[in-house]
Design a protein around this motif. Structure first.
Motif, PDB file in Angstrom:
ATOM      1  N   ILE A  43      32.118   9.642  34.422  1.00 16.76           N
ATOM      2  CA  ILE A  43      31.047  10.626  34.083  1.00 16.76           C
ATOM      3  C   ILE A  43      31.615  11.441  32.937  1.00 16.76           C
ATOM      4  N   TYR A  44      30.991  11.456  31.820  1.00 19.61           N
ATOM      5  CA  TYR A  44      31.447  12.218  30.590  1.00 19.61           C
ATOM      6  C   TYR A  44      30.588  13.543  30.592  1.00 19.61           C
ATOM      7  N   HIS A  45      31.147  14.662  30.203  1.00 19.02           N
ATOM      8  CA  HIS A  45      30.661  15.838  30.262  1.00 19.02           C
ATOM      9  C   HIS A  45      31.481  16.840  29.196  1.00 19.02           C
ATOM     10  N   THR A  46      30.636  18.120  29.270  1.00 20.16           N
ATOM     11  CA  THR A  46      31.394  18.729  28.160  1.00 20.16           C
ATOM     12  C   THR A  46      31.791  20.232  28.623  1.00 20.16           C
ATOM     13  N   THR A  47      32.360  20.038  30.033  1.00 15.84           N
ATOM     14  CA  THR A  47      32.926  21.248  30.786  1.00 15.84           C
ATOM     15  C   THR A  47      34.375  21.231  30.850  1.00 15.84           C
ATOM     16  N   GLY A  48      34.953  20.004  30.229  1.00 16.94           N
ATOM     17  CA  GLY A  48      36.304  19.719  30.246  1.00 16.94           C
ATOM     18  C   GLY A  48      37.115  20.296  28.966  1.00 16.94           C
ATOM     19  N   THR A  49      38.213  19.645  28.780  1.00 17.59           N
ATOM     20  CA  THR A  49      38.615  19.789  27.383  1.00 17.59           C
ATOM     21  C   THR A  49      38.413  19.041  26.224  1.00 17.59           C
ATOM     22  N   THR A 108      38.429  21.465  41.637  1.00 11.80           N
ATOM     23  CA  THR A 108      38.318  22.137  40.512  1.00 11.80           C
ATOM     24  C   THR A 108      37.408  21.756  39.276  1.00 11.80           C
ATOM     25  N   GLN A 109      37.582  20.308  38.838  1.00 15.46           N
ATOM     26  CA  GLN A 109      37.027  19.857  38.024  1.00 15.46           C
ATOM     27  C   GLN A 109      35.510  19.484  38.275  1.00 15.46           C
ATOM     28  N   TYR A 110      35.194  19.108  39.458  1.00 15.12           N
ATOM     29  CA  TYR A 110      33.946  18.991  40.038  1.00 15.12           C
ATOM     30  C   TYR A 110      32.905  20.462  40.044  1.00 15.12           C
ATOM     31  N   ALA A 111      33.906  21.231  40.475  1.00 13.30           N
ATOM     32  CA  ALA A 111      33.349  22.759  40.555  1.00 13.30           C
ATOM     33  C   ALA A 111      32.539  23.095  39.201  1.00 13.30           C
ATOM     34  N   GLN A 112      33.725  22.953  38.141  1.00 12.77           N
ATOM     35  CA  GLN A 112      33.487  23.399  36.831  1.00 12.77           C
ATOM     36  C   GLN A 112      32.058  22.551  36.196  1.00 12.77           C
ATOM     37  N   LEU A 113      32.036  21.306  36.709  1.00 12.60           N
ATOM     38  CA  LEU A 113      30.859  20.738  36.229  1.00 12.60           C
ATOM     39  C   LEU A 113      29.800  20.968  37.073  1.00 12.60           C
ATOM     40  N   GLY A 114      29.650  21.626  38.212  1.00 11.97           N
ATOM     41  CA  GLY A 114      28.450  21.973  38.878  1.00 11.97           C
ATOM     42  C   GLY A 114      27.851  21.240  39.691  1.00 11.97           C
ATOM     43  N   VAL A 115      28.881  20.191  40.247  1.00 11.35           N
ATOM     44  CA  VAL A 115      28.448  19.116  41.467  1.00 11.35           C
ATOM     45  C   VAL A 115      28.290  19.977  42.780  1.00 11.35           C
ATOM     46  N   LEU A 116      27.127  19.809  43.269  1.00  8.22           N
ATOM     47  CA  LEU A 116      26.601  20.726  44.259  1.00  8.22           C
ATOM     48  C   LEU A 116      27.569  20.300  45.633  1.00  8.22           C
ATOM     49  N   TYR A 117      27.601  18.969  45.854  1.00  3.25           N
ATOM     50  CA  TYR A 117      28.530  18.636  47.074  1.00  3.25           C
ATOM     51  C   TYR A 117      29.474  17.525  46.811  1.00  3.25           C
ATOM     52  N   ALA A 160      32.551  28.376  43.810  1.00  2.00           N
ATOM     53  CA  ALA A 160      33.606  27.724  44.672  1.00  2.00           C
ATOM     54  C   ALA A 160      33.166  26.808  45.830  1.00  2.00           C
ATOM     55  N   TYR A 161      33.859  25.877  46.124  1.00  2.00           N
ATOM     56  CA  TYR A 161      33.689  25.051  47.251  1.00  2.00           C
ATOM     57  C   TYR A 161      33.643  25.536  48.645  1.00  2.00           C
ATOM     58  N   VAL A 162      32.784  25.448  49.381  1.00  2.00           N
ATOM     59  CA  VAL A 162      33.004  26.064  50.819  1.00  2.00           C
ATOM     60  C   VAL A 162      32.514  25.047  51.725  1.00  2.00           C
TER      61      VAL A 162
END
Length: 237
Positions: free
Chosen positions: A57-63, A121-130, A156-158
């Motif tokens: 998964i390529y995204h722009t929320t990382g470095t 942390t990476q998935y939360a930054q990306l915005g993955v819901l589950y 944050a993940y709950v």
């Protein structure tokens, strides 16, 4: 979040499909492949979803947008099942109208890969819901449950209670159950409906259909025998 010029972002052809890191064991491929096979059956008439196994998964929320995050499996909704008439080489968020996966799966193996911290942390930054973490072999080592499902709430993940865990935004639940896939009977992950009923694997669905046919044939034979006992030929009834 870093800002990138869309015109300077790499194309699909420039990016590898994964990070080329081999999996530790068969389950990291078999389990998400089973979930994908079930989706392909229950959602066979839908074209607004995409499921992948071990795909970048390529995204722009990382470095760096050239560095992918590669879950063991993921599901996106509201995207084309196929990109025109082609299969995807990778999942590039900025080529998918910025639709991020709604669900990702990580399977913990012998080599701990940061499933409970760095990847979360990476998935939360990306915005993955589950975010689902399955730990079939090393849950005691890691002091976690076999299956944990988290929902993103205010960044944050709950942890979500119960099992199977119902995910209304997806219209599916996820949980564990004994079953058969690839001729292997063991605990697998399955999708569930809202009433907690498991969607079977392709093998299980074929077995269930064969059993239904066998029961129907047995009932037909019993009825025929009863008619003959009354002196009536079934073909003449």
């Amino acid at each position: 979040m870093l800002k990138y010029d869309p015109l300077q972002l790499p194309s699909e052809e420039e990016l590898p499909c994964s990070d080329d890191t081999p999996v530790d064991n068969e389950l990291q491929n078999l389990i998400p492949n089973l979930l994908g096979a079930i989706l392909a059956f229950i959602w066979q008439d839908r074209r607004d979803w995409f499921f992948a196994v071990d795909m970048g998964i390529y995204h722009t929320t990382g470095t760096n947008p050239r560095i992918p995050i590669v879950p063991d499996g993921f599901l996106s909704l509201g995207v084309e099942r196929l990109k025109g008439d082609k299969l995807r080489l990778s999942y590039i968020v900025w080529k998918e109208n910025n639709v991020v996966p709604v669900w990702v799966l990580e399977i913990v193996s012998h080599t701990y890969g940061g499933e409970y911290d760095n990847k979360a942390t990476q998935y939360a930054q990306l915005g993955v819901l589950y975010y689902a973490i399955y730990n079939p072999e090393y849950s005691q080592r890691d002091r976690h449950d076999l299956l944990e499902v988290y929902r993103l709430v205010d960044g944050a993940y709950v942890r979500q209670p119960g099992e199977p865990v119902w995910m209304p935004e997806i219209g599916l639940g996820i949980g564990r159950e004994q079953g058969t896939y690839w001729g292997i009977t063991r605990e697998w992950l399955y999708w569930y409906d809202q009433d907690g009923r498991k969607y079977p694997s392709p093998e299980e669905a074929r077995q269930q259909e064969a059993q239904r046919r066998q029961i129907a044939e047995q009932r037909a034979e019993q009825l025929a025998a009863q008619l003959r006992a009354l002196g009536i030929e079934p073909d003449e009834a």
